[in-house]
Design a protein around this motif. Structure first.
Motif, PDB file in Angstrom:
ATOM      1  N   GLY A  37       5.550  55.512  -4.282  1.00 40.08           N
ATOM      2  CA  GLY A  37       5.891  56.138  -3.004  1.00 40.08           C
ATOM      3  C   GLY A  37       7.372  56.188  -2.658  1.00 40.08           C
ATOM      4  N   ILE A  38       8.101  55.128  -3.009  1.00 44.93           N
ATOM      5  CA  ILE A  38       9.533  55.072  -2.664  1.00 44.93           C
ATOM      6  C   ILE A  38      10.304  56.306  -3.121  1.00 44.93           C
ATOM      7  N   CYS A  76       1.994  52.877  -3.165  1.00 46.42           N
ATOM      8  CA  CYS A  76       3.221  52.296  -2.634  1.00 46.42           C
ATOM      9  C   CYS A  76       3.454  50.949  -3.311  1.00 46.42           C
ATOM     10  N   VAL A  77       4.716  50.603  -3.544  1.00 43.61           N
ATOM     11  CA  VAL A  77       5.029  49.309  -4.177  1.00 43.61           C
ATOM     12  C   VAL A  77       4.588  48.125  -3.317  1.00 43.61           C
ATOM     13  N   ASN A  83       4.281  55.567   6.201  1.00 49.05           N
ATOM     14  CA  ASN A  83       5.060  54.413   5.760  1.00 49.05           C
ATOM     15  C   ASN A  83       6.510  54.821   5.527  1.00 49.05           C
TER      16      ASN A  83
HETATM   17 MO   LIG Z   1       6.368  52.703  -0.315  1.00 56.35          MO
END
Ligand SMILES: [Mo]
Ligand SMILES: Nc1nc2c(c(=O)[nH]1)N[C@H]1C(S)=C(S)[C@@H](COP(=O)(O)O)O[C@H]1N2
Length: 255
Positions: free
Chosen positions: A223-224, A139-140, A93
């Motif tokens: 995750g970002i 992840c958002v 991603n």
């Molecule tokens: Mo993400």
């Protein structure tokens, strides 16, 4: 035969007491109204600071921030899993700053002090003790996956390269070699023992699209914040530039 039921005892309050209670209740009401009015007047008349927030509100926000960082101290740890739990097909991603492929010409640049930049190879990093972490990567966007990573614990890396004084600064910034993706993470989260400069996934070197040769794994964050393909690392008291924070996402992005 009907049973005799005693009447519930009536509580008879003398008139004088009722009046007294009414006066107290009314006084409290007026006092609250006055407090509210005063607070409003104070906020209304306060000059706004550079970030368009009145100082009184800013104090409230600061207090929230302090409370928040108490909960997210460096002692917190993400839940861990076994290797059997780890996904074999790991989701890919985000590809900002991931154009092309990298090879052994890659170097990690660490801005230790002004005019003092460390330049390290993958072999330098592999000489340090290896730590593994298996955790639920979130992840958002709403997905999560249990994944297994290996690399150098960030705090071990700092000790090995005389970067302990830099832990007195508030943030660590990271940037991809092409400068297209960049993140800032708070020092307590960076020093958390599960935070890795990762060079392996599932016991193998990182695939190109997952950050070869080196990425950040910071399990207490979304995750970002796990920047893939680290080029430059630096330390600062000011919040480092952050790609997703600039798009309106929470800078902290803690779990
Ligand atoms: Mo993400
Ligand atoms: N260089 C770079 N790193 C990045 C991103 C990106 O776009 N570019 N995306 C982030 C996001 S949103 C997530 S969820 C994770 C995904 O890691 P993965 O591809 O290994 O699953 O990487 C993070 N690191």
């Amino acid at each position: 035969m009907s049973r005799y039921l005693p009447k519930p005892e009536e509580s008879v309050v003398p008139d004088g007491a009722v009046r007294k209670r009414s006066i107290i209740a009314f006084s409290i009401f007026i006092a609250l109204l006055v407090c509210g009015g005063l607070l409003f007047a104070k906020l209304y008349n306060e000059p706004q600071s550079a970030d368009n927030v009145q100082p009184t509100l800013r104090q409230g926000l600061k207090a929230n921030e302090r409370l928040f960082s108490l909960f997210y101290s460096k002692h917190r740890e993400a839940k861990t899993f076994t290797k059997q739990d780890a996904a074999t097909k790991v989701r890919v991603n985000g590809d900002v700053g991931m154009d092309g492929t990298l090879d052994t010409a890659w170097r990690l640049k660490v801005a230790r002090n002004p005019g003092d930049t460390l330049v390290l190879t993958m072999d330098d990093l592999k000489k340090l003790p290896k730590t593994e972490v298996i955790f639920d990567f979130k992840c958002v966007e709403g997905w999560s996956q249990v994944t297994w990573w290996g690399g150098v614990r960030f705090s071990d890396f700092l000790k090995a390269y005389n970067l302990v004084p830099q832990t007195g600064l508030k943030y660590v910034g990271m940037i991809t070699p092409d400068k297209a993706y960049y993140v800032g993470n708070d020092m307590p989260s960076m020093l958390q023992p599960q935070t890795l400069l990762a060079y392996e996934m599932n016991g193998q070197p990182l695939p190109q699209n997952q950050g070869y040769p080196l990425r950040l794994i910071i399990p207490v964050k979304y995750g970002i914040k796990h920047l893939k393909r680290i080029g430059v690392m630096y330390f600062s008291n000011d919040k480092p530039k952050d790609y997703w924070a600039e798009q309106g996402y929470d800078y902290y992005a803690g779990l």
